[in-house]
Design a protein around this motif. Structure first.
Motif, PDB file in Angstrom:
ATOM      1  N   THR A  97       0.850  -1.189   0.000  1.00  0.00           N
ATOM      2  CA  THR A  97       0.000   0.000   0.000  1.00  0.00           C
ATOM      3  C   THR A  97       0.886   1.240   0.000  1.00  0.00           C
ATOM      4  N   LEU A  98       0.506   2.226  -0.793  1.00  0.00           N
ATOM      5  CA  LEU A  98       1.233   3.491  -0.843  1.00  0.00           C
ATOM      6  C   LEU A  98       0.284   4.649  -0.569  1.00  0.00           C
ATOM      7  N   ARG A  99       0.781   5.623   0.188  1.00  0.00           N
ATOM      8  CA  ARG A  99       0.134   6.923   0.307  1.00  0.00           C
ATOM      9  C   ARG A  99       1.051   7.920  -0.398  1.00  0.00           C
ATOM     10  N   VAL A 100       0.540   8.587  -1.412  1.00  0.00           N
ATOM     11  CA  VAL A 100       1.377   9.273  -2.383  1.00  0.00           C
ATOM     12  C   VAL A 100       1.069  10.768  -2.416  1.00  0.00           C
ATOM     13  N   ARG A 101       2.127  11.558  -2.561  1.00  0.00           N
ATOM     14  CA  ARG A 101       2.004  13.004  -2.804  1.00  0.00           C
ATOM     15  C   ARG A 101       2.675  13.317  -4.132  1.00  0.00           C
ATOM     16  N   LEU A 102       1.906  13.897  -5.069  1.00  0.00           N
ATOM     17  CA  LEU A 102       2.405  14.283  -6.382  1.00  0.00           C
ATOM     18  C   LEU A 102       2.360  15.804  -6.474  1.00  0.00           C
ATOM     19  N   ALA A 103       3.504  16.418  -6.748  1.00  0.00           N
ATOM     20  CA  ALA A 103       3.565  17.875  -6.792  1.00  0.00           C
ATOM     21  C   ALA A 103       4.315  18.320  -8.041  1.00  0.00           C
ATOM     22  N   PRO A 104       3.893  19.436  -8.666  1.00  0.00           N
ATOM     23  CA  PRO A 104       4.593  19.931  -9.861  1.00  0.00           C
ATOM     24  C   PRO A 104       5.985  20.417  -9.515  1.00  0.00           C
ATOM     25  N   GLU A 105       6.922  20.167 -10.430  1.00  0.00           N
ATOM     26  CA  GLU A 105       8.288  20.653 -10.297  1.00  0.00           C
ATOM     27  C   GLU A 105       8.552  21.682 -11.391  1.00  0.00           C
ATOM     28  N   ALA A 106       9.756  22.235 -11.395  1.00  0.00           N
ATOM     29  CA  ALA A 106      10.103  23.258 -12.375  1.00  0.00           C
ATOM     30  C   ALA A 106       9.853  22.746 -13.788  1.00  0.00           C
ATOM     31  N   GLY A 107       9.295  23.611 -14.628  1.00  0.00           N
ATOM     32  CA  GLY A 107       8.979  23.203 -15.993  1.00  0.00           C
ATOM     33  C   GLY A 107       7.773  22.297 -16.003  1.00  0.00           C
ATOM     34  N   ASP A 108       7.907  21.179 -16.694  1.00  0.00           N
ATOM     35  CA  ASP A 108       6.789  20.242 -16.800  1.00  0.00           C
ATOM     36  C   ASP A 108       7.040  18.989 -15.970  1.00  0.00           C
ATOM     37  N   GLY A 109       7.837  19.108 -14.936  1.00  0.00           N
ATOM     38  CA  GLY A 109       8.170  17.957 -14.106  1.00  0.00           C
ATOM     39  C   GLY A 109       7.166  17.706 -13.003  1.00  0.00           C
ATOM     40  N   LEU A 110       7.360  16.569 -12.350  1.00  0.00           N
ATOM     41  CA  LEU A 110       6.477  16.132 -11.271  1.00  0.00           C
ATOM     42  C   LEU A 110       7.319  15.395 -10.245  1.00  0.00           C
ATOM     43  N   SER A 111       7.121  15.697  -8.968  1.00  0.00           N
ATOM     44  CA  SER A 111       7.813  14.953  -7.915  1.00  0.00           C
ATOM     45  C   SER A 111       6.848  13.977  -7.269  1.00  0.00           C
ATOM     46  N   LEU A 112       7.388  12.866  -6.774  1.00  0.00           N
ATOM     47  CA  LEU A 112       6.562  11.834  -6.148  1.00  0.00           C
ATOM     48  C   LEU A 112       7.205  11.419  -4.832  1.00  0.00           C
ATOM     49  N   HIS A 113       6.428  11.472  -3.773  1.00  0.00           N
ATOM     50  CA  HIS A 113       6.868  10.999  -2.465  1.00  0.00           C
ATOM     51  C   HIS A 113       5.801  10.030  -1.962  1.00  0.00           C
ATOM     52  N   ALA A 114       6.214   8.834  -1.546  1.00  0.00           N
ATOM     53  CA  ALA A 114       5.258   7.818  -1.126  1.00  0.00           C
ATOM     54  C   ALA A 114       5.716   7.153   0.163  1.00  0.00           C
ATOM     55  N   VAL A 115       4.740   6.897   1.036  1.00  0.00           N
ATOM     56  CA  VAL A 115       4.974   6.190   2.295  1.00  0.00           C
ATOM     57  C   VAL A 115       3.987   5.041   2.389  1.00  0.00           C
ATOM     58  N   ASP A 116       4.215   4.118   3.349  1.00  0.00           N
ATOM     59  CA  ASP A 116       3.261   3.031   3.546  1.00  0.00           C
ATOM     60  C   ASP A 116       2.197   3.465   4.548  1.00  0.00           C
ATOM     61  N   GLU A 117       1.354   2.512   4.972  1.00  0.00           N
ATOM     62  CA  GLU A 117       0.236   2.834   5.856  1.00  0.00           C
ATOM     63  C   GLU A 117       0.691   3.367   7.206  1.00  0.00           C
ATOM     64  N   ASN A 118       1.934   3.045   7.587  1.00  0.00           N
ATOM     65  CA  ASN A 118       2.454   3.500   8.872  1.00  0.00           C
ATOM     66  C   ASN A 118       3.291   4.769   8.754  1.00  0.00           C
ATOM     67  N   GLY A 119       3.323   5.372   7.566  1.00  0.00           N
ATOM     68  CA  GLY A 119       4.096   6.591   7.370  1.00  0.00           C
ATOM     69  C   GLY A 119       5.565   6.359   7.107  1.00  0.00           C
ATOM     70  N   VAL A 120       5.977   5.109   6.907  1.00  0.00           N
ATOM     71  CA  VAL A 120       7.387   4.801   6.626  1.00  0.00           C
ATOM     72  C   VAL A 120       7.670   5.091   5.151  1.00  0.00           C
ATOM     73  N   PRO A 121       8.710   5.879   4.828  1.00  0.00           N
ATOM     74  CA  PRO A 121       9.011   6.193   3.426  1.00  0.00           C
ATOM     75  C   PRO A 121       9.239   4.929   2.600  1.00  0.00           C
ATOM     76  N   VAL A 122       8.654   4.895   1.402  1.00  0.00           N
ATOM     77  CA  VAL A 122       8.795   3.748   0.505  1.00  0.00           C
ATOM     78  C   VAL A 122       9.608   4.128  -0.728  1.00  0.00           C
ATOM     79  N   ILE A 123       9.204   5.195  -1.429  1.00  0.00           N
ATOM     80  CA  ILE A 123       9.930   5.600  -2.635  1.00  0.00           C
ATOM     81  C   ILE A 123       9.864   7.113  -2.790  1.00  0.00           C
ATOM     82  N   THR A 124      10.947   7.672  -3.320  1.00  0.00           N
ATOM     83  CA  THR A 124      11.020   9.098  -3.630  1.00  0.00           C
ATOM     84  C   THR A 124      11.475   9.250  -5.072  1.00  0.00           C
TER      85      THR A 124
END
Length: 536
Positions: free
Chosen positions: A444-471
């Motif tokens: 399970t992932l809880r994900v935050r997607l935010a625009p970056e400079a230009g046409d980019g996108l950043s992704l930060h995801a944690v699991d159900e317990n708030g532990v970082p999974v992927i950046t």
């Protein structure tokens, strides 16, 4: 034990002798929503969760049609179990059940069958054949009795995933498909131990397992030239998609190799009717190859050509120093699909609050939009369960069943679905920068997607317990053309044509090129040139 064996054998034999009639369908709905549509020919076979019902009977499709806006799936079964189709066997089964000896259980048992009779009554076992399996209610009853740790004793973790919809607590499985059995069962026991439970190892004598009748006969194809993978010099890569590992004699190169089939779960990822290996799978392969080479992060991955899975592909992922490349072929020349740079400095994960404060998005409507644009996702890739928009920032919760990937490609792909559905045009991932996998095998992932400079996108995801999974520091997508075509040759060559200089004097302009990744540098040069040409 002999009585239990007789009961199991009788049940299986009598069921198998029944005509292969009826159907079963799983529907995403509550029992209250389905009940008004039931009749004498179709009933509830199982209540697996608060919104997970299985119906069984003559023609379950007619009831499933009332829930066309929900997830429905007709099950592949031999009989319509837990329906009136089982009635012809009940008397014969009852006759066998009455000949057995029963004893009261030594540990408390919560049954999934809602009946008054107990487990020592032969009629209980007859009713169990016909009545609905109320797994959801049984798990809730366990929670009511104070149970906080659940260990699944079965061939996989399917019930573990279902039980989490019905109760709060710690869930683990003693066996997982595709995973080492000893490691899995010890992990389950360790999970119970760290949650306050005492583990008592059973005492007994070790016995040899029965011999296997076909121990020295092979029923699979032998690689060309004879011998198995080990004899051919291939090791085990430990990756679910590409199982072969080859370390070249130069001591500096690592190669993952294997075949991808269009009949696999990858067929659930189609772009305008063509099966395309998702860019998230290429990211996963690059990360895994880097890990085997001692490099834990993916600094950059540029996807140069889509990997079309219209037929079986031979795939190679090669790591030389800190460079990773991904190629494929059928029987023709190799096609280069992606080039990247590996590193060992992890990206710092970003914290964010949960649940988000933005406006909820209709997940079903998002998938309708994606389908209309040409992104056709099968069940494996429909992992988006919730989504929100907070200004330009998107949030999502995604899930997939248990798996053996570092991060399942379908899980990461689903994390991008809110962005794909709210974009102006159909686009696919083109370049990935600053990718760090912090935690492995998250379901399970809880994900935050935010625009970056230009046409980019950043992704930060944690699991159900708030532990970082992927950046992912920066992801850039590119629009998809009207047709998807695989390049005939992905290996480009450099040529130096002879140019005759002119006598006309021209004004020269110096362009300062910043340091950075390939995408940023190229984009800067093209933008500067375009501005210069427009001015002149």
């Amino acid at each position: 034990l002999p009585d239990a064996a007789r009961l199991v054998t009788a049940r299986a034999t009598l069921m198998d002798a029944l005509p292969h009639t009826g159907t079963m369908t799983a529907i995403e709905a509550t029992e209250e929503e389905i009940t008004p549509h039931l009749d004498d020919t179709v009933g509830i076979a199982a209540v697996n969760g608060p919104r997970s019902i299985v119906i069984s009977g003559d023609n379950t499709a007619k009831i499933a049609a009332h829930f066309a806006d929900r997830k429905t799936k007709q099950l592949t079964v031999s009989h319509a179990f837990h329906s009136h189709h089982m009635d012809p066997m009940l008397d014969d089964f009852r006759a066998v059940a009455r000949t057995l000896t029963y004893s009261a259980p030594r540990i408390p048992v919560v049954s999934t069958v809602a009946v008054d009779s107990d487990l020592t009554d032969p009629e209980y076992w007859v009713t169990q054949v016909r009545a609905a399996v109320r797994f959801h209610h049984a798990v809730q009853e366990l929670e009511t009795r104070g149970v906080t740790t659940f260990i699944e004793l079965g061939p996989d973790g399917v019930l573990t995933a279902q039980a989490q919809q019905s109760a709060e607590g710690t869930f683990t499985a003693a066996l997982r498909r595709g995973r080492d059995e000893t490691t899995t069962v010890l992990t389950a026991l360790g999970t119970a131990y760290v949650h306050g439970h005492t583990i008592t190892a059973p005492q007994g004598d070790l016995v040899d397992l029965p011999t296997y009748a076909f121990q020295h006969e092979r029923y699979w194809l032998v690689p060309t030239g004879g011998g198995n993978a080990t004899e051919l010099g291939l090791g085990e890569s430990g990756h679910p998609l590409l199982g072969g590992l080859l370390r070249l004699a130069d001591g500096e190169s690592t190669v993952l190799t294997g075949r991808l089939s269009p009949s696999s779960w990858l067929a659930d990822h189609q772009v305008r009717g063509t099966v395309v290996v998702p860019g998230t799978a290429l990211v996963d392969l690059a990360l895994h190859a880097g890990e085997l080479a001692g490099l834990s992060t993916l600094d950059e991955l540029v996807i140069e050509a889509p990997m079309l899975l219209t037929e079986a592909l031979q795939v190679q992922v090669k790591v030389v120093d800190d460079t990773v490349t991904i190629h494929s072929r059928t029987d023709a020349d190799w096609t280069l699909h992606a080039t990247g740079a590996l590193g060992s400095t992890p990206v710092t994960p970003q914290e964010f609050t949960w649940p988000p404060t933005g406006s909820p998005l209709d997940v079903d409507e998002l998938y309708v939009t994606l389908t209309q644009r040409g992104l056709e996702y099968g069940p494996v890739f429909q992992g988006l369960t919730q989504a929100w928009r907070d200004g330009e920032v998107l949030y999502a919760e995604v899930r997939v069943p248990e798996h053996g990937f570092g991060l399942h490609p379908a899980l990461l792909d689903a994390a991008l679905h809110p962005s794909a559905a709210t974009a102006d045009t159909l686009a696919l991932p083109f370049s990935w920068n600053g990718v760090t996998l912090h935690t492995r095998e998250a379901g399970t992932l809880r994900v935050r997607l935010a625009p970056e400079a230009g046409d980019g996108l950043s992704l930060h995801a944690v699991d159900e317990n708030g532990v970082p999974v992927i950046t992912v520091e920066r992801l850039v997508t590119r629009p998809v053309g009207t047709e998807l075509t695989a390049p005939t040759d992905g290996l480009f060559q450099l040529s130096w044509p002879q140019v005759t200089p002119t006598t006309r004097t021209t004004e020269h302009t110096l362009i300062e090129v910043p340091t950075g990744n390939v995408h940023d540098v190229t984009e800067h040069i093209l933008t500067t040139l375009q501005t210069h040409l427009t001015d002149t």
